[in-house]
Write a protein that holds these residues in place. Structure first.
Motif, short mmCIF file in Angstrom:
data_model
loop_
_atom_site.label_atom_id
_atom_site.label_comp_id
_atom_site.label_asym_id
_atom_site.label_seq_id
_atom_site.Cartn_x
_atom_site.Cartn_y
_atom_site.Cartn_z
N THR A 66 0.82 -1.21 0.00
CA THR A 66 0.00 0.00 0.00
C THR A 66 0.86 1.26 0.00
N PRO A 92 -6.12 1.84 -11.46
CA PRO A 92 -6.83 0.55 -11.44
C PRO A 92 -6.41 -0.31 -12.64
N PRO A 116 -7.34 0.48 -6.00
CA PRO A 116 -7.79 0.36 -4.60
C PRO A 116 -6.92 -0.58 -3.77
N ASP A 120 -6.24 4.82 -1.12
CA ASP A 120 -7.12 5.79 -1.77
C ASP A 120 -6.33 7.06 -2.09
#
Length: 463
Positions: A66, A92, A116, A120
């Motif tokens: 992330t 994406p 995602p 975000d």
């Protein structure tokens, strides 16, 4: 051409050119000359003159994969000396005709959205803001030639794509079956693409782009992109290409030929004479002002060719020193500071095994030298390159970078044995060892251990 940037560069360029012409005319390789005064339409940002670049694969960087997890590691990268963060595509990923479980980062569904899996837009904004606060710049990987089969544009703007005789979309290359070819000559598509790029600069203050397969898209498009983006802030643009003409729009390009020769040497199918020839071709094709990205690996080489040990064996550190000092901007791919001896999966989760960061200090030293020593600066401000011939050139690769008041000498022994050699032209003198700050006297005969290097520097005054 930006007036402020020109005023910044001009005094440095004048001093470097004067010294070069009066003192070091015989020391440098000759670079390709510009054919028209208009070839360089844009100047690199001032901060790029002594920058390096670090490629980030968010998916594989951490167990979480992330933005937030990567952001936590930014202070370590700043301490290592990283200046530019190149983020692989953050958008994406297409699901239709996807490769593997997670798909290719380069199969884009929506140019103004966030994958995602990474977090975000708030997480991304925090990453950029934190990086900027630590003195680093952020560039995004951008895919302008193709999209995913189920990209938003396939519904809203199907006219943006090429189709076959039956009206069907098709891949740009046979084995890129997870993506489809955009009509790169469609001016309406250009406008939509440029607006998407402007979005990331305007909303998130990013500092530039790495253009995927830039050579497959018209140069006029990239010039238009640069003109538009420069209205926001000075941009840094990296082309995945090795066509000199693309430097009309881009600051930096890939040293693909040199990289292939390095890998061939690691595989035993090339010699140091081949490396010298590839470097000479590099000088002949490109102007000295052109930034060139030099690398031992990147996401493609690692995933499709092998890990660092697979590619270079015991000469990995030699090639890392070479990439950081030869001529150009050094790239580090995430994980190399721990010894990236794994071949990361491209379409699956396969996190980097960080271990003990065994090369962190090694890279910190290289990046520090590259950042502070003018002889290694990027583009026209950097020092000239001089190859140093020896009586053992089949094993030894030695050269100097000669700057205004600073020099760097690199001596690399690529053989598995200790070697003693002499320089044919005589390069005796006192130097400082970059890695331990000890004084080193280069005499008529030099001895160097197997698969090892000397990285030396000194300051001198012109007469």
């Amino acid at each position: 051409m930006r007036r402020a940037a020109l005023l910044f560069y001009l005094p440095i360029l004048i001093s470097v050119v004067v010294i070069s012409c009066t003192q070091h005319q015989d020391h440098s390789h000759h670079h390709a000359a510009a054919t028209t005064a208009d070839e360089q339409q844009f100047l690199p940002p001032q901060w790029a003159v002594n920058a390096n670049i670090y490629e980030v694969n968010i998916r594989q960087y951490s167990p979480e994969g992330t933005f937030a997890a990567f952001t936590e590691d930014l202070p370590r990268l700043q301490e290592m000396g990283v200046r530019i963060l190149w983020l692989m595509p953050i958008h994406p990923i297409g699901e239709l005709n996807r490769k593997g479980t997670l798909g290719s980062y380069y199969s884009i569904r929506d140019y103004t959205a966030i994958n995602p899996e990474f977090g975000d837009k708030g997480d991304f904004a925090e990453l950029v803001e934190t990086a900027h606060g630590l003195g680093m710049k952020v560039i995004l990987d951008w895919v302008a030639n193709h999209t995913a089969w189920d990209a938003v544009w396939t519904e809203t703007n199907p006219e943006f794509y090429l189709t076959d005789e039956d009206g069907n979309f098709f891949p740009p290359v046979d084995d890129w079956e997870d993506v489809i070819q955009l009509d790169v000559n469609n001016r309406d598509m250009w406008e939509a693409m440029i607006q998407a790029m402007e979005y990331w600069v305007r909303e998130y203050d990013i500092d530039g782009f790495r253009a995927d397969v830039a050579y497959m898209v018209p140069l006029e498009f990239w010039i238009t992109v640069r003109e538009r983006l420069e209205q926001f802030k000075p941009m840094f643009m990296l082309a995945e290409a090795e066509e000199p003409e693309l430097h009309q729009a881009f600051d930096m390009s890939y040293t693909w030929e040199l990289a292939q020769t390095m890998r061939d040497f690691g595989a035993g199918s090339a010699t140091l004479a081949d490396l010298d020839a590839a470097l000479e071709n590099n000088f002949n094709r490109f102007h000295k002002r052109d930034f060139r990205m030099v690398f031992t690996t990147n996401h493609d080489e690692n995933s499709w060719q092998g890990g660092d040990r697979d590619l270079y064996g015991d000469n990995f550190k030699n090639f890392a020193v070479f990439a950081a000092t030869v001529w150009g901007m050094p790239l580090i791919y995430n994980g190399q500071e721990s010894g990236l001896n794994q071949q990361l999966e491209f379409f699956e989760k396969d996190e980097i095994q960080w271990d003990e960061y065994k090369y962190q200090d090694f890279y910190t030293t290289l990046l520090d030298l590259n950042t502070r020593n003018q002889a290694l600066f990027n583009g026209e401000i950097g020092g000239h390159f001089k190859k140093m011939a020896t009586d053992k050139d089949q094993y030894i690769f030695a050269y100097k970078r000669i700057g205004h008041h600073e020099q760097v000498m690199t001596i690399l022994n690529f053989s598995d044995e200790e070697r003693s050699f002499t320089f044919k032209d005589g390069h005796e003198g006192s130097w400082t060892n970059v890695f331990d700050s000890s004084e080193m006297e280069i005499s008529s005969q030099v001895t160097i251990g197997p698969n090892s290097y000397y990285l030396l520097e000194r300051v001198y005054m012109s007469h």
